[in-house]
Motif scaffolding. Structure first.
Motif, PDB file in Angstrom:
ATOM      1  N   GLN B   6       0.874  -1.275   0.129  1.00 36.70           N
ATOM      2  CA  GLN B   6       0.022   0.077   0.025  1.00 36.70           C
ATOM      3  C   GLN B   6       0.746   1.087  -0.034  1.00 36.70           C
ATOM      4  OE1 GLN B   6      -3.082  -1.700   3.237  1.00 36.70           O
ATOM      5  NE2 GLN B   6      -3.827   0.221   2.632  1.00 36.70           N
ATOM      6  N   SER B  20      -5.128   9.998  -3.465  1.00 35.69           N
ATOM      7  CA  SER B  20      -5.756   8.603  -3.791  1.00 35.69           C
ATOM      8  C   SER B  20      -4.492   7.630  -2.864  1.00 35.69           C
ATOM      9  CB  SER B  20      -5.459   8.338  -5.210  1.00 35.69           C
ATOM     10  OG  SER B  20      -6.403   9.049  -6.027  1.00 35.69           O
ATOM     11  N   LYS B  22      -3.223   3.753  -2.811  1.00 31.84           N
ATOM     12  CA  LYS B  22      -2.939   2.649  -3.910  1.00 31.84           C
ATOM     13  C   LYS B  22      -2.690   1.309  -3.292  1.00 31.84           C
ATOM     14  CE  LYS B  22      -0.052   1.218  -7.352  1.00 31.84           C
ATOM     15  NZ  LYS B  22       1.211   1.513  -8.260  1.00 31.84           N
ATOM     16  N   CYS B  23      -3.244   0.273  -3.838  1.00 33.30           N
ATOM     17  CA  CYS B  23      -2.927  -1.011  -3.254  1.00 33.30           C
ATOM     18  C   CYS B  23      -2.668  -1.920  -4.331  1.00 33.30           C
ATOM     19  CB  CYS B  23      -4.002  -1.395  -2.438  1.00 33.30           C
ATOM     20  SG  CYS B  23      -4.069  -3.416  -1.786  1.00 33.30           S
ATOM     21  N   GLU B  24      -1.773  -2.765  -4.225  1.00 29.80           N
ATOM     22  CA  GLU B  24      -1.230  -3.716  -5.183  1.00 29.80           C
ATOM     23  C   GLU B  24      -1.180  -4.944  -4.461  1.00 29.80           C
ATOM     24  OE1 GLU B  24       1.938  -2.608  -7.430  1.00 29.80           O
ATOM     25  OE2 GLU B  24       2.006  -4.113  -8.818  1.00 29.80           O
ATOM     26  N   CYS B  68     -11.168  -0.129  -9.234  1.00 28.83           N
ATOM     27  CA  CYS B  68     -10.316  -1.387  -9.531  1.00 28.83           C
ATOM     28  C   CYS B  68     -10.101  -1.383 -10.913  1.00 28.83           C
ATOM     29  CB  CYS B  68     -11.050  -2.493  -8.823  1.00 28.83           C
ATOM     30  SG  CYS B  68     -10.454  -4.157  -8.614  1.00 28.83           S
ATOM     31  N   HIS B  73      -4.913  -4.458  -8.709  1.00 30.30           N
ATOM     32  CA  HIS B  73      -4.765  -3.232  -8.313  1.00 30.30           C
ATOM     33  C   HIS B  73      -6.092  -2.532  -7.777  1.00 30.30           C
ATOM     34  CE1 HIS B  73      -0.965  -3.309 -10.974  1.00 30.30           C
ATOM     35  NE2 HIS B  73      -0.552  -2.470 -10.090  1.00 30.30           N
ATOM     36  N   PHE B  75      -7.524   1.207  -5.922  1.00 29.01           N
ATOM     37  CA  PHE B  75      -7.268   2.598  -5.240  1.00 29.01           C
ATOM     38  C   PHE B  75      -8.583   2.961  -4.696  1.00 29.01           C
ATOM     39  CE2 PHE B  75      -3.857   3.647  -8.129  1.00 29.01           C
ATOM     40  CZ  PHE B  75      -3.850   2.560  -9.133  1.00 29.01           C
ATOM     41  N   HIS B  77     -10.099   6.573  -4.100  1.00 30.53           N
ATOM     42  CA  HIS B  77      -9.911   8.358  -4.237  1.00 30.53           C
ATOM     43  C   HIS B  77     -10.420   8.961  -3.254  1.00 30.53           C
ATOM     44  CE1 HIS B  77      -8.007   7.048  -7.996  1.00 30.53           C
ATOM     45  NE2 HIS B  77      -9.166   6.479  -8.443  1.00 30.53           N
ATOM     46  N   CYS B  91      -6.085  -2.317   3.041  1.00 33.66           N
ATOM     47  CA  CYS B  91      -6.330  -3.015   1.696  1.00 33.66           C
ATOM     48  C   CYS B  91      -6.161  -4.633   2.190  1.00 33.66           C
ATOM     49  CB  CYS B  91      -5.267  -2.653   0.762  1.00 33.66           C
ATOM     50  SG  CYS B  91      -5.735  -3.594  -0.910  1.00 33.66           S
TER      51      CYS B  91
END
Lengths: 115, 114
Positions: B6, B20, B22-24, B68, B73, B75, B77, B91
């Motif tokens: 994250q 934003s 972010k998560c991956e 998504c 990935h 997100f 926002h 996440c």
């Protein structure tokens, strides 16, 4: 109605001793799963152990075991031989049904291991 | 390679900002989740995505907008947030929800709204 109840906001345990963290749950589903997670101060939730409602034996994972008492709707986590690194927040969670994506979490118990 | 990452880890924003999260995930999972963890409250599920489709919106205010683009990935926002939105945002990802499948969490983004 609260589905997962953790009544111990904080617990102390001496290093190398065992400790039990309490969790009770409420559900009308016959099929459900119970999870325990550990959250160190870093923030990440770490999965520890799982117990299914139809599992006849209590789950064990290394030093973690789950004392599952279905009739009492309790799923207590037992940590044996506590280590300093076990100091963290511990959360009990439940999934209702076999394929639900939703986990319901309790409010957590903060465990502090004393040297 | 860490399973779920994250960014950012910490974020301070004003109420008029847009940012934003972010998560991956590198685990090959198909489901991704956003949770909010406020002080002294249980972890709250916000959104669930399964194969890029939103399957759960837990009555989250519209100032939180998830995205998504693919199964790896996710997100979140943020715009015109309130101070009470300050929290740890976690996440998670998971494989198809068979009985024993657990969710794997990232380290979270600590958000402070001034």
């Amino acid at each position: 109605a609260q589905k997962i109840t953790q009544t111990q906001p904080g617990m102390f345990v001496q290093e190398k001793e065992a400790v039990t963290l309490d969790c009770t749950y409420d559900t009308s589903d016959q099929s459900y799963g119970l999870f325990w997670y550990k959250q160190p101060s870093s923030g990440e939730m770490i999965f520890l152990i799982y117990q299914g409602s139809y599992d006849e034996q209590n789950a064990t994972e290394g030093r973690y075991s789950l004392n599952f008492q279905k009739a009492r709707k309790s799923a207590n986590l037992v940590i044996s031989a506590s280590q300093l690194g076990d100091s963290a927040m511990y959360f009990c969670a439940m999934r209702e049904g076999r394929s639900s994506y939703k986990l319901i979490f309790g409010s957590g118990t903060r465990l502090l291991v004393r040297p | 390679e860490t399973g779920v990452t994250q960014t950012p880890r910490h974020l301070v924003m004003g109420m008029t900002n847009k940012k934003s999260l972010k998560c991956e995930q590198h685990l090959g999972h198909n489901a991704m989740y956003w949770y909010k963890q406020s002080a002294k409250k249980p972890l709250e599920l916000m959104f669930v995505y399964n194969f890029k489709e939103q399957t759960e919106n837990n009555s989250v205010p519209s100032r939180f907008s998830p995205e998504c683009p693919n199964s790896s990935h996710l997100f979140l926002h943020l715009h015109t947030l309130q101070p009470e939105d300050s929290a740890l945002y976690l996440c998670a990802s998971s494989p198809p929800q068979r009985e024993k499948d657990t969710q794997y969490f990232g380290p979270g983004t600590r958000l402070t709204v001034l």
